[in-house]
Design a protein around this motif. Sequence first.
Motif, PDB file in Angstrom:
ATOM      1  N   ALA A   1      23.698   1.396  -6.882  1.00 50.30           N
ATOM      2  CA  ALA A   1      22.291   1.569  -6.502  1.00 50.30           C
ATOM      3  C   ALA A   1      21.539   2.352  -7.564  1.00 50.30           C
ATOM      4  N   ARG A   2      22.170   3.371  -8.137  1.00 49.88           N
ATOM      5  CA  ARG A   2      21.504   4.139  -9.205  1.00 49.88           C
ATOM      6  C   ARG A   2      21.277   3.264 -10.437  1.00 49.88           C
ATOM      7  N   GLN A   3      22.266   2.444 -10.796  1.00 51.92           N
ATOM      8  CA  GLN A   3      22.107   1.554 -11.944  1.00 51.92           C
ATOM      9  C   GLN A   3      20.977   0.548 -11.698  1.00 51.92           C
ATOM     10  N   ALA A   4      20.975  -0.062 -10.520  1.00 59.16           N
ATOM     11  CA  ALA A   4      19.947  -1.058 -10.205  1.00 59.16           C
ATOM     12  C   ALA A   4      18.568  -0.413 -10.141  1.00 59.16           C
ATOM     13  N   LEU A   5      18.488   0.787  -9.590  1.00 58.83           N
ATOM     14  CA  LEU A   5      17.200   1.467  -9.508  1.00 58.83           C
ATOM     15  C   LEU A   5      16.657   1.770 -10.904  1.00 58.83           C
TER      16      LEU A   5
ATOM     17  N   ARG B   1      18.671   4.912   1.355  1.00 62.05           N
ATOM     18  CA  ARG B   1      17.244   5.152   1.598  1.00 62.05           C
ATOM     19  C   ARG B   1      16.762   6.407   0.867  1.00 62.05           C
ATOM     20  N   ALA B   2      17.564   7.458   0.903  1.00 61.21           N
ATOM     21  CA  ALA B   2      17.189   8.696   0.216  1.00 61.21           C
ATOM     22  C   ALA B   2      17.078   8.474  -1.292  1.00 61.21           C
ATOM     23  N   LEU B   3      17.997   7.695  -1.845  1.00 56.26           N
ATOM     24  CA  LEU B   3      17.969   7.414  -3.287  1.00 56.26           C
ATOM     25  C   LEU B   3      16.714   6.636  -3.670  1.00 56.26           C
ATOM     26  N   LEU B   4      16.369   5.605  -2.907  1.00 59.68           N
ATOM     27  CA  LEU B   4      15.195   4.793  -3.212  1.00 59.68           C
ATOM     28  C   LEU B   4      13.906   5.585  -3.012  1.00 59.68           C
ATOM     29  N   THR B   5      13.850   6.398  -1.972  1.00 60.36           N
ATOM     30  CA  THR B   5      12.647   7.187  -1.708  1.00 60.36           C
ATOM     31  C   THR B   5      12.391   8.181  -2.829  1.00 60.36           C
ATOM     32  N   ALA B   6      13.455   8.746  -3.399  1.00 59.74           N
ATOM     33  CA  ALA B   6      13.295   9.708  -4.497  1.00 59.74           C
ATOM     34  C   ALA B   6      12.884   9.027  -5.795  1.00 59.74           C
ATOM     35  N   GLY B   7      13.252   7.747  -5.961  1.00 61.95           N
ATOM     36  CA  GLY B   7      12.995   7.075  -7.239  1.00 61.95           C
ATOM     37  C   GLY B   7      11.768   6.201  -7.281  1.00 61.95           C
TER      38      GLY B   7
ATOM     39  N   ARG C   1       0.822  -1.212   0.000  1.00 55.88           N
ATOM     40  CA  ARG C   1       0.000   0.000   0.000  1.00 55.88           C
ATOM     41  C   ARG C   1       0.855   1.260   0.000  1.00 55.88           C
ATOM     42  N   PHE C   2       2.034   1.177   0.622  1.00 58.67           N
ATOM     43  CA  PHE C   2       2.911   2.330   0.714  1.00 58.67           C
ATOM     44  C   PHE C   2       4.324   1.916   0.305  1.00 58.67           C
ATOM     45  N   LEU C   3       5.269   2.843   0.410  1.00 54.26           N
ATOM     46  CA  LEU C   3       6.667   2.518   0.129  1.00 54.26           C
ATOM     47  C   LEU C   3       7.295   1.955   1.403  1.00 54.26           C
ATOM     48  N   ASP C   4       7.668   0.682   1.355  1.00 55.24           N
ATOM     49  CA  ASP C   4       8.207  -0.027   2.510  1.00 55.24           C
ATOM     50  C   ASP C   4       9.611  -0.517   2.144  1.00 55.24           C
ATOM     51  N   LEU C   5      10.632   0.097   2.739  1.00 60.39           N
ATOM     52  CA  LEU C   5      12.015  -0.202   2.388  1.00 60.39           C
ATOM     53  C   LEU C   5      12.657  -1.111   3.440  1.00 60.39           C
ATOM     54  N   THR C   6      13.359  -2.134   2.960  1.00 65.17           N
ATOM     55  CA  THR C   6      14.154  -3.008   3.817  1.00 65.17           C
ATOM     56  C   THR C   6      15.552  -3.087   3.227  1.00 65.17           C
ATOM     57  N   LEU C   7      16.566  -2.717   4.010  1.00 63.00           N
ATOM     58  CA  LEU C   7      17.945  -2.734   3.549  1.00 63.00           C
ATOM     59  C   LEU C   7      18.730  -3.784   4.321  1.00 63.00           C
ATOM     60  N   ARG C   8      19.376  -4.670   3.590  1.00 63.89           N
ATOM     61  CA  ARG C   8      20.223  -5.713   4.186  1.00 63.89           C
ATOM     62  C   ARG C   8      21.653  -5.463   3.706  1.00 63.89           C
ATOM     63  N   LEU C   9      22.459  -4.894   4.595  1.00 60.96           N
ATOM     64  CA  LEU C   9      23.807  -4.477   4.237  1.00 60.96           C
ATOM     65  C   LEU C   9      24.829  -5.208   5.100  1.00 60.96           C
ATOM     66  N   SER C  10      25.973  -5.524   4.495  1.00 62.68           N
ATOM     67  CA  SER C  10      27.069  -6.086   5.286  1.00 62.68           C
ATOM     68  C   SER C  10      27.619  -4.987   6.200  1.00 62.68           C
ATOM     69  N   ASP C  11      28.368  -5.395   7.199  1.00 62.96           N
ATOM     70  CA  ASP C  11      28.816  -4.452   8.226  1.00 62.96           C
ATOM     71  C   ASP C  11      29.592  -3.280   7.645  1.00 62.96           C
TER      72      ASP C  11
END
Length: 302
Positions: free
Chosen positions: A141-145, A60-66, A40-50
């Motif tokens: 991230a920009r390429q994948a987006l 998060r800012a990049l994904l929210t803008a795109g 229903r909304f934009l729900d972001l989950t990020l799984r990053l190595s340490d």
Amino acid sequence: MAVYSMTGYASAQCEVPGAMAAAPTGARRLGLELRSVNSRFLDLTLRLSDELRAHEPALRALLTAGLKRGKVELRAYVDQADGAGLAQPPEALLQRLAQVQDAVRVHLPQAAPLSVADALRLAASGSAQQQDLGPQLLELARQALQELRAAREREGARLVATLHERLQGLRTLAQQAAPLIPALVEQQRQRFMERWREAMQLAEGAAVPEAAQERALSEATAFAIRIDVAEELTRLAAHVEEIARLLDQGGEVGKRLDFLIQELHREANTLGSKSATMELTRIGVDMKVLIEQMREQVQNLE
């Protein structure tokens, strides 16, 4: 303007210098994957190595803008490149680890000695802290987006074509239903009049003919009003055309289409409840099937 689905997948990779520059075989691969499904909304989950966790706010800012809607999962990792051997830590670094271990065991004699795996992990961690992977990570991230949006656009185009087919099916069913109502009303009126005449013959003059006839006509009129679905068909046609207009307009139409689908369900249910013939019942059921198929597809649109 394009209509986007909320379902898609994209990935990107690049090689980055090894964590231990002294080892020529220490090349590594930086990878990033994006997956999205409907929400229903934009729900972001990020799984990053340490070593990449510090870049989470920028990602998060990049994904929210795109992206506008969808349950989106981003996974970023750093792996040893194919064919790359195990990188050997520099001798100076190993000596430093040995000194630190000796200092720790002076105060904590029960502490376990470092294993080979511990030494490699600490060496890689110390080198990674000096290596900023932020620029490469954001570029991936920009390429994948961009790839994800292209995939969602292609899927959206397929959904729009399918929805237009379903809308045409609803128009055809509405056209089949419209001429059934006048004939049904006239048929029922004749049936009431026949019952009135039979009642007059059985009553042998006990009932007042005028009053009985008025009662029969009143019941026929009430029945005609009860089964008249012209208003439902008119509203259904209006909703169908509005859905078609939104699909052609494009953009972020998912939520508005979801509301209109609910209205289509309401009109089809009312039409079914007023059905007085098997043919009209069949049309109502076929409409519900098409509307349910549309509902499932609309829920995937951004």
